[in-house]
Write a protein that holds these residues in place. Structure first.
Motif, PDB file in Angstrom:
ATOM      1  N   LYS A   1       0.815  -1.213   0.000  1.00 14.31           N
ATOM      2  CA  LYS A   1       0.000   0.000   0.000  1.00 14.31           C
ATOM      3  C   LYS A   1       0.850   1.264   0.000  1.00 14.31           C
ATOM      4  N   ALA A   2       2.013   1.218   0.619  1.00 13.81           N
ATOM      5  CA  ALA A   2       2.876   2.396   0.684  1.00 13.81           C
ATOM      6  C   ALA A   2       3.772   2.523  -0.551  1.00 13.81           C
ATOM      7  N   SER A   3       3.818   1.497  -1.371  1.00 11.21           N
ATOM      8  CA  SER A   3       4.684   1.548  -2.545  1.00 11.21           C
ATOM      9  C   SER A   3       4.020   2.359  -3.655  1.00 11.21           C
ATOM     10  N   VAL A   4       4.844   2.916  -4.504  1.00  2.33           N
ATOM     11  CA  VAL A   4       4.370   3.733  -5.612  1.00  2.33           C
ATOM     12  C   VAL A   4       4.858   3.107  -6.900  1.00  2.33           C
ATOM     13  N   ARG A   5       3.937   2.871  -7.812  1.00  2.16           N
ATOM     14  CA  ARG A   5       4.308   2.321  -9.119  1.00  2.16           C
ATOM     15  C   ARG A   5       4.662   3.470 -10.053  1.00  2.16           C
ATOM     16  N   ARG A   6       5.844   3.395 -10.612  1.00  2.00           N
ATOM     17  CA  ARG A   6       6.297   4.412 -11.557  1.00  2.00           C
ATOM     18  C   ARG A   6       5.601   4.213 -12.897  1.00  2.00           C
ATOM     19  N   PRO A   7       5.353   5.303 -13.623  1.00  2.00           N
ATOM     20  CA  PRO A   7       4.721   5.157 -14.943  1.00  2.00           C
ATOM     21  C   PRO A   7       5.618   4.361 -15.880  1.00  2.00           C
ATOM     22  N   ARG A   8       5.010   3.512 -16.665  1.00  4.13           N
ATOM     23  CA  ARG A   8       5.733   2.692 -17.637  1.00  4.13           C
ATOM     24  C   ARG A   8       5.216   3.008 -19.035  1.00  4.13           C
ATOM     25  N   TRP A   9       6.074   2.814 -20.008  1.00  4.37           N
ATOM     26  CA  TRP A   9       5.686   3.021 -21.396  1.00  4.37           C
ATOM     27  C   TRP A   9       4.714   1.926 -21.807  1.00  4.37           C
ATOM     28  N   GLN A  10       3.673   2.302 -22.486  1.00  5.29           N
ATOM     29  CA  GLN A  10       2.694   1.374 -23.043  1.00  5.29           C
ATOM     30  C   GLN A  10       2.651   1.581 -24.548  1.00  5.29           C
ATOM     31  N   PRO A  11       2.626   0.516 -25.316  1.00  2.00           N
ATOM     32  CA  PRO A  11       2.526   0.711 -26.758  1.00  2.00           C
ATOM     33  C   PRO A  11       1.171   1.339 -27.122  1.00  2.00           C
TER      34      PRO A  11
END
Length: 123
Positions: free
Chosen positions: A106-116
């Motif tokens: 819950k405290a972790s943050v997902r970084r934006p990733r490139w999507q095709p």
């Protein structure tokens, strides 16, 4: 670390489950609650009310596999808020691995990733 092909999805049942259920009882839940096919080869994850026990149901090579884990202390922390309707969450293999290892996501943050970009259909 779980190594699963990208075609395998992981469905986590948001509704607490009676951990006395085995293969057949969990298959019924997959069909009726999750609205999925248990023979699909996807993983189906179930927790009890106190979230100190987990079972994972998986169809593989002509038979069901049932994995279980019981914590002697503490509880599993889910990475997302649970849906109010008791439906399922879809997890990634990494999230399931960390969840089973006791890491609170819950405290972790997902970084934006490139999507095709989506494919354009020829009309």
């Amino acid at each position: 670390m779980l190594t699963l092909p990208s075609s395998v999805r992981i469905h986590l049942c948001a509704r607490p489950v009676d951990m006395r259920k085995s293969f057949d009882g969990l298959c019924v839940l997959v069909r009726q609650v999750l609205r999925e096919e248990p023979l699909s080869g996807h993983l189906f994850v179930f927790f009890n009310r106190t979230r100190d026990r987990v079972k994972v149901l998986w169809w593989h090579s002509g038979g069901f596999c049932l994995f279980a884990k019981r914590l002697e202390k503490g509880s599993f922390r889910l990475p997302h808020p649970l849906p109010e309707d008791g439906s399922a969450l879809t997890l990634e293999a990494v999230e399931l691995t960390l969840l089973l290892e006791g890491i609170d996501l819950k405290a972790s943050v997902r970084r934006p990733r490139w999507q095709p970009p989506p494919l354009k259909s020829a009309a």
